[in-house]
Design an enzyme around this catalytic site. Structure first.
Site, mmCIF file in Angstrom:
data_model
loop_
_atom_site.group_PDB
_atom_site.id
_atom_site.type_symbol
_atom_site.label_atom_id
_atom_site.label_comp_id
_atom_site.label_asym_id
_atom_site.label_seq_id
_atom_site.Cartn_x
_atom_site.Cartn_y
_atom_site.Cartn_z
ATOM 1 C CG ASP A 1 -1.639 1.246 1.474
ATOM 2 O OD1 ASP A 1 -2.342 1.683 0.548
ATOM 3 O OD2 ASP A 1 -1.518 1.823 2.575
ATOM 4 C CG ASP B 1 -1.817 7.439 0.483
ATOM 5 O OD1 ASP B 1 -0.890 8.213 0.185
ATOM 6 O OD2 ASP B 1 -2.769 7.188 -0.281
ATOM 7 C CB THR C 1 -2.526 3.538 -3.912
ATOM 8 O OG1 THR C 1 -3.195 4.499 -3.089
ATOM 9 C CG2 THR C 1 -2.684 3.947 -5.368
ATOM 10 N N GLY C 2 -5.310 2.583 -2.764
ATOM 11 C CA GLY C 2 -6.752 2.757 -2.824
ATOM 12 C C GLY C 2 -7.152 4.113 -3.364
ATOM 13 C CE LYS D 1 -5.174 -0.800 -1.272
ATOM 14 N NZ LYS D 1 -4.334 -0.496 -0.095
ATOM 15 C CG ASP E 1 -2.162 2.186 6.627
ATOM 16 O OD1 ASP E 1 -2.996 2.933 7.162
ATOM 17 O OD2 ASP E 1 -2.062 2.078 5.392
#
EC number: 3.1.3.2
Length: 236
Positions: free
Chosen positions: A68, A70, A136-137, A176, A191
């Site tokens: 990931d 962020d 990434t989302g 994802k 995270d």
């Protein structure tokens, strides 16, 4: 007489310098060993693991791993904080605003800080010969400089850097998962609870990275609650 005066003056100066040298800054009496922020993060009985221990567990052929972005490899809260103030000060609707994502994905990552733990993890995998993907989302935009800032911040050689994958964030589904499956990942670092859940859905190794306490992404998740491994000192 003049020689005596000079001698006495020199002696007085030497004594005054010695007293200054002997002076110590006052410190209160220690009543305990104290604790560092890093030690505080390790006080709960969860499955802590270090970068070195992860590397030791990966003896064998190179593999594909994912990260990931962020709060995992970048502390990007400055851009998100700015976006909230500018587009929706009273709620989180800015995260659905295409104008915000254009700014975030093309300009505001220049204010993001690479995490030391993220750099160590990525460099460990590159040294092993692993293929590294960043999923990434964030919402996808026509153009992006996220790939550039991730590469530069984490010191990834150009020939080892894959373009960032923008999975997007849709309510009720984990976008994802399909990307992780398509790239045949063996490990995914993140995270958020959703990162660990995505890894579990595919039966791959999901490793938690700590989100910094001052992240704009609140509330903080409870690392280790699913029994997953948690990287030591990964909040920075």
């Amino acid at each position: 007489m003049r020689k005596l005066t000079l001698t006495l003056s020199a002696l007085a100066l030497a004594l005054s310098l010695n007293s200054v040298a002997d002076a110590k800054v006052y410190m209160p009496e220690k009543v305990s060993d104290g604790v560092t922020v890093a030690q505080l993060a390790e006080q709960h009985a969860i499955h802590w693991i270090s970068v070195e221990q992860i590397e030791e567990s990966l003896k064998g052929q190179p593999m594909a791993v994912g990260f990931d972005i962020d709060d995992t490899v970048l502390f990007s809260s400055p851009g998100f904080y700015r976006g909230k103030l500018e587009y929706s000060p009273n709620d989180y609707s800015y995260l659905k605003n295409p104008e915000f994502w254009e700014k975030m994905n093309n300009e505001w990552d220049k204010f993001s800080m690479p995490k030391k733990s993220g750099m160590e993890l990525v460099q460990m995998h590159l040294k092993r010969g692993d293929t590294v993907y960043f999923i990434t989302g964030r919402s996808k935009t026509k153009t992006e400089t996220v790939t550039k800032y991730v590469q530069e911040g984490l010191r990834i050689p150009a020939d080892k850097m894959n373009p960032v994958i923008f999975a997007g964030d849709e309510e009720g589904q984990n976008n994802k998962v399909s990307w992780m499956r398509d790239h045949k990942l063996k490990i995914y670092y993140g995270d958020a609870d959703a990162d660990i859940a995505a890894a579990r859905e595919l039966n791959i190794r999901g490793i938690r990275v700590l989100r910094a306490s001052n992240s704009s992404y609140q509330p903080l998740p409870k690392a280790g609650q699913f029994g997953e491994e948690v990287v030591i000192n990964s909040e920075y």
